[in-house]
Design a protein around this motif. Structure first.
Motif, PDB file in Angstrom:
ATOM      1  N   ASP A   1       0.839  -1.201   0.000  1.00 11.47           N
ATOM      2  CA  ASP A   1       0.000   0.000   0.000  1.00 11.47           C
ATOM      3  C   ASP A   1       0.873   1.251   0.000  1.00 11.47           C
ATOM      4  O   ASP A   1       1.466   1.605   1.023  1.00 11.47           O
ATOM      5  N   PRO A   2       0.974   1.958  -1.121  1.00 15.38           N
ATOM      6  CA  PRO A   2       1.765   3.194  -1.179  1.00 15.38           C
ATOM      7  C   PRO A   2       0.930   4.443  -0.947  1.00 15.38           C
ATOM      8  O   PRO A   2       1.301   5.541  -1.366  1.00 15.38           O
ATOM      9  N   GLY A   3      -0.196   4.313  -0.273  1.00 16.82           N
ATOM     10  CA  GLY A   3      -1.140   5.421  -0.148  1.00 16.82           C
ATOM     11  C   GLY A   3      -0.549   6.679   0.445  1.00 16.82           C
ATOM     12  O   GLY A   3      -0.938   7.792   0.063  1.00 16.82           O
ATOM     13  N   HIS A   4       0.408   6.532   1.375  1.00 12.25           N
ATOM     14  CA  HIS A   4       0.968   7.731   2.016  1.00 12.25           C
ATOM     15  C   HIS A   4       1.734   8.608   1.036  1.00 12.25           C
ATOM     16  O   HIS A   4       1.936   9.792   1.296  1.00 12.25           O
ATOM     17  N   LEU A   5       2.141   8.029  -0.099  1.00  9.62           N
ATOM     18  CA  LEU A   5       2.858   8.829  -1.091  1.00  9.62           C
ATOM     19  C   LEU A   5       1.956   9.874  -1.734  1.00  9.62           C
ATOM     20  O   LEU A   5       2.430  10.862  -2.298  1.00  9.62           O
ATOM     21  N   GLY A   6       0.649   9.677  -1.609  1.00 13.41           N
ATOM     22  CA  GLY A   6      -0.279  10.676  -2.123  1.00 13.41           C
ATOM     23  C   GLY A   6      -0.282  11.968  -1.318  1.00 13.41           C
ATOM     24  O   GLY A   6      -0.855  12.969  -1.739  1.00 13.41           O
ATOM     25  N   GLU A   7       0.359  11.943  -0.147  1.00 14.59           N
ATOM     26  CA  GLU A   7       0.463  13.137   0.686  1.00 14.59           C
ATOM     27  C   GLU A   7       1.770  13.899   0.448  1.00 14.59           C
ATOM     28  O   GLU A   7       2.078  14.846   1.166  1.00 14.59           O
ATOM     29  N   ALA A   8       2.534  13.476  -0.561  1.00 13.57           N
ATOM     30  CA  ALA A   8       3.834  14.095  -0.826  1.00 13.57           C
ATOM     31  C   ALA A   8       3.687  15.592  -1.090  1.00 13.57           C
ATOM     32  O   ALA A   8       2.760  16.035  -1.774  1.00 13.57           O
ATOM     33  N   THR A   9       4.595  16.355  -0.540  1.00 16.47           N
ATOM     34  CA  THR A   9       4.601  17.800  -0.752  1.00 16.47           C
ATOM     35  C   THR A   9       5.974  18.340  -0.385  1.00 16.47           C
ATOM     36  O   THR A   9       6.855  17.587   0.032  1.00 16.47           O
ATOM     37  N   ALA A  10       6.168  19.615  -0.566  1.00 22.72           N
ATOM     38  CA  ALA A  10       7.430  20.272  -0.215  1.00 22.72           C
ATOM     39  C   ALA A  10       7.145  21.393   0.766  1.00 22.72           C
ATOM     40  O   ALA A  10       6.046  21.957   0.787  1.00 22.72           O
ATOM     41  N   HIS A  11       8.150  21.711   1.585  1.00 24.48           N
ATOM     42  CA  HIS A  11       8.026  22.778   2.572  1.00 24.48           C
ATOM     43  C   HIS A  11       9.227  23.708   2.443  1.00 24.48           C
ATOM     44  O   HIS A  11      10.284  23.322   1.932  1.00 24.48           O
ATOM     45  N   ASP A  12       9.062  24.923   2.875  1.00 27.99           N
ATOM     46  CA  ASP A  12      10.192  25.845   2.906  1.00 27.99           C
ATOM     47  C   ASP A  12      10.048  26.763   4.116  1.00 27.99           C
ATOM     48  O   ASP A  12       8.959  26.908   4.675  1.00 27.99           O
ATOM     49  N   ALA A  13      11.162  27.327   4.539  1.00 26.54           N
ATOM     50  CA  ALA A  13      11.160  28.225   5.694  1.00 26.54           C
ATOM     51  C   ALA A  13      12.336  29.172   5.582  1.00 26.54           C
ATOM     52  O   ALA A  13      13.322  28.892   4.892  1.00 26.54           O
ATOM     53  N   ALA A  14      12.228  30.287   6.246  1.00 27.04           N
ATOM     54  CA  ALA A  14      13.314  31.263   6.320  1.00 27.04           C
ATOM     55  C   ALA A  14      13.519  31.609   7.786  1.00 27.04           C
ATOM     56  O   ALA A  14      12.625  31.401   8.616  1.00 27.04           O
ATOM     57  N   PRO A  15      14.694  32.117   8.150  1.00 30.19           N
ATOM     58  CA  PRO A  15      14.904  32.490   9.555  1.00 30.19           C
ATOM     59  C   PRO A  15      13.846  33.482  10.019  1.00 30.19           C
ATOM     60  O   PRO A  15      13.458  34.395   9.291  1.00 30.19           O
ATOM     61  N   THR A  16      13.395  33.284  11.242  1.00 25.02           N
ATOM     62  CA  THR A  16      12.368  34.154  11.803  1.00 25.02           C
ATOM     63  C   THR A  16      12.923  35.112  12.851  1.00 25.02           C
ATOM     64  O   THR A  16      12.210  35.976  13.327  1.00 25.02           O
ATOM     65  N   ARG A  17      14.179  34.921  13.253  1.00 18.01           N
ATOM     66  CA  ARG A  17      14.857  35.907  14.077  1.00 18.01           C
ATOM     67  C   ARG A  17      16.327  35.885  13.719  1.00 18.01           C
ATOM     68  O   ARG A  17      16.951  34.828  13.690  1.00 18.01           O
ATOM     69  N   LEU A  18      16.865  37.052  13.404  1.00 16.29           N
ATOM     70  CA  LEU A  18      18.266  37.167  13.007  1.00 16.29           C
ATOM     71  C   LEU A  18      19.075  37.836  14.110  1.00 16.29           C
ATOM     72  O   LEU A  18      18.629  38.804  14.722  1.00 16.29           O
ATOM     73  N   GLY A  19      20.255  37.298  14.363  1.00 14.68           N
ATOM     74  CA  GLY A  19      21.181  37.967  15.269  1.00 14.68           C
ATOM     75  C   GLY A  19      20.801  37.948  16.722  1.00 14.68           C
ATOM     76  O   GLY A  19      21.227  38.814  17.493  1.00 14.68           O
ATOM     77  N   GLY A  20      20.007  36.955  17.152  1.00 17.75           N
ATOM     78  CA  GLY A  20      19.694  36.840  18.559  1.00 17.75           C
ATOM     79  C   GLY A  20      20.915  36.421  19.363  1.00 17.75           C
ATOM     80  O   GLY A  20      21.904  35.945  18.803  1.00 17.75           O
ATOM     81  N   PHE A  21      20.851  36.614  20.669  1.00 19.56           N
ATOM     82  CA  PHE A  21      21.977  36.260  21.530  1.00 19.56           C
ATOM     83  C   PHE A  21      21.740  34.859  22.102  1.00 19.56           C
ATOM     84  O   PHE A  21      20.999  34.684  23.065  1.00 19.56           O
ATOM     85  N   GLY A  22      22.371  33.869  21.481  1.00 25.58           N
ATOM     86  CA  GLY A  22      22.262  32.503  21.947  1.00 25.58           C
ATOM     87  C   GLY A  22      23.329  32.181  22.972  1.00 25.58           C
ATOM     88  O   GLY A  22      24.063  33.056  23.442  1.00 25.58           O
ATOM     89  N   MET A  23      23.448  30.927  23.319  1.00 26.27           N
ATOM     90  CA  MET A  23      24.437  30.518  24.303  1.00 26.27           C
ATOM     91  C   MET A  23      25.860  30.608  23.757  1.00 26.27           C
ATOM     92  O   MET A  23      26.784  31.007  24.471  1.00 26.27           O
ATOM     93  N   CYS A  24      26.024  30.213  22.503  1.00 23.66           N
ATOM     94  CA  CYS A  24      27.372  30.151  21.920  1.00 23.66           C
ATOM     95  C   CYS A  24      27.744  31.388  21.112  1.00 23.66           C
ATOM     96  O   CYS A  24      28.931  31.669  20.931  1.00 23.66           O
ATOM     97  N   GLY A  25      26.736  32.091  20.589  1.00 23.35           N
ATOM     98  CA  GLY A  25      27.038  33.234  19.734  1.00 23.35           C
ATOM     99  C   GLY A  25      25.761  33.881  19.229  1.00 23.35           C
ATOM    100  O   GLY A  25      24.661  33.598  19.712  1.00 23.35           O
ATOM    101  N   ARG A  26      25.904  34.747  18.243  1.00 22.69           N
ATOM    102  CA  ARG A  26      24.742  35.368  17.609  1.00 22.69           C
ATOM    103  C   ARG A  26      24.006  34.304  16.807  1.00 22.69           C
ATOM    104  O   ARG A  26      24.605  33.565  16.030  1.00 22.69           O
TER     105      ARG A  26
END
Length: 254
Positions: free
Chosen positions: A213-238
């Protein structure tokens, strides 16, 4: 012909339900003359550095001792839960971070190597770990103070471990576990809905394929994203971060 993206439904995490961010290592000099980030450990997440530019190192403390792992463009380093790690700047160091269990680090799966008297007081620890909102000078100054306090505790742990005394390092691990204990129910929910659900989805797909049953292949799609916060102060760096709906929470300094 370019088709429109499918309507948003159940959010799909990145492969393996990992978290993703980009870091530029801090260039602030610490008490030992080294420029870099705030030493810390994670309790349940393995973290990987994929170096995309510059050079530097990651210093680690673990049961196998102290290590100074060189980093340069194209190299990868990763460390398992309980490993204290400190990113060190060597010149324009830039890293893509891959984090196991997307959502857990953002929900507090990290403890700074503050001195023992800070770790022993939950209120004092929380105040020392917190940062003001934003990315301005006030936040930068607070992030640097936090880094310096973490380095202060880290240097003591490293000195003892190099001398063959693992006691302070092991006590730090115990203190870290006490600090995060109350967060575990939230982490468990995030894990079940993210990493565990992703693995179970693969199991269901394998069962379907075994049944022809290959039915789940009918749900195939693509996703994309971009950074939602730039230059925040993290633990290791920006830190440039991604908020991936349903899998990665907006980053919260704790």
């Amino acid at each position: 012909m370019v088709s429109e993206p499918k309507p948003a439904g159940l959010a799909h995490p990145l492969p393996g339900a990992i978290g993703l961010s980009h870091l530029s290592a801090y260039d602030w000099e610490a008490a030992d003359g080294v420029c870099g980030g705030s030493p810390h450990l994670h309790l349940v997440c393995t973290e990987a550095y994929v170096v995309t530019g510059g050079r530097g190192a990651v210093q680690t403390l673990s049961p196998d001792g102290y290590r100074d792992i060189p980093l340069e463009a194209g190299s990868i380093a990763w460390f398992t839960p309980g490993t204290v790690h400190r990113m060190v700047q060597g010149g324009d160091l830039r890293i893509t971070v891959l984090m196991q269990n997307s959502g857990l680090p953002e929900a507090g799966d990290a403890v700074f190597t503050f001195p023992p008297e800070v770790l022993a007081d939950p209120g004092r620890y929380a105040a020392a770990a917190a940062l003001p909102p934003g990315t301005g000078p006030q936040t930068a100054a607070a992030a640097r103070r936090r880094r310096d306090l973490a380095v202060e505790g880290y240097l003591g742990l490293r000195e003892a471990l190099v001398a063959g005394d693992s006691g302070p390092y092991l006590e730090f691990q115990r203190a870290a576990a006490r600090i995060v204990r109350d967060k575990v129910p939230t982490w468990r929910k995030l894990w079940r809905e993210g990493a565990l659900a992703t693995a179970e989805r693969t199991g269901a797909q394998l069962d379907a394929l075994a049944a022809g049953d290959p039915g789940h292949l009918g749900e195939a799609t693509a996703h994309d994203a971009a950074p939602t916060r730039l230059g925040g102060f993290g633990m290791c760096g920006r830190r440039d971060e991604y908020a991936l709906p349903g899998t990665t929470l907006p980053y919260q300094e704790e």
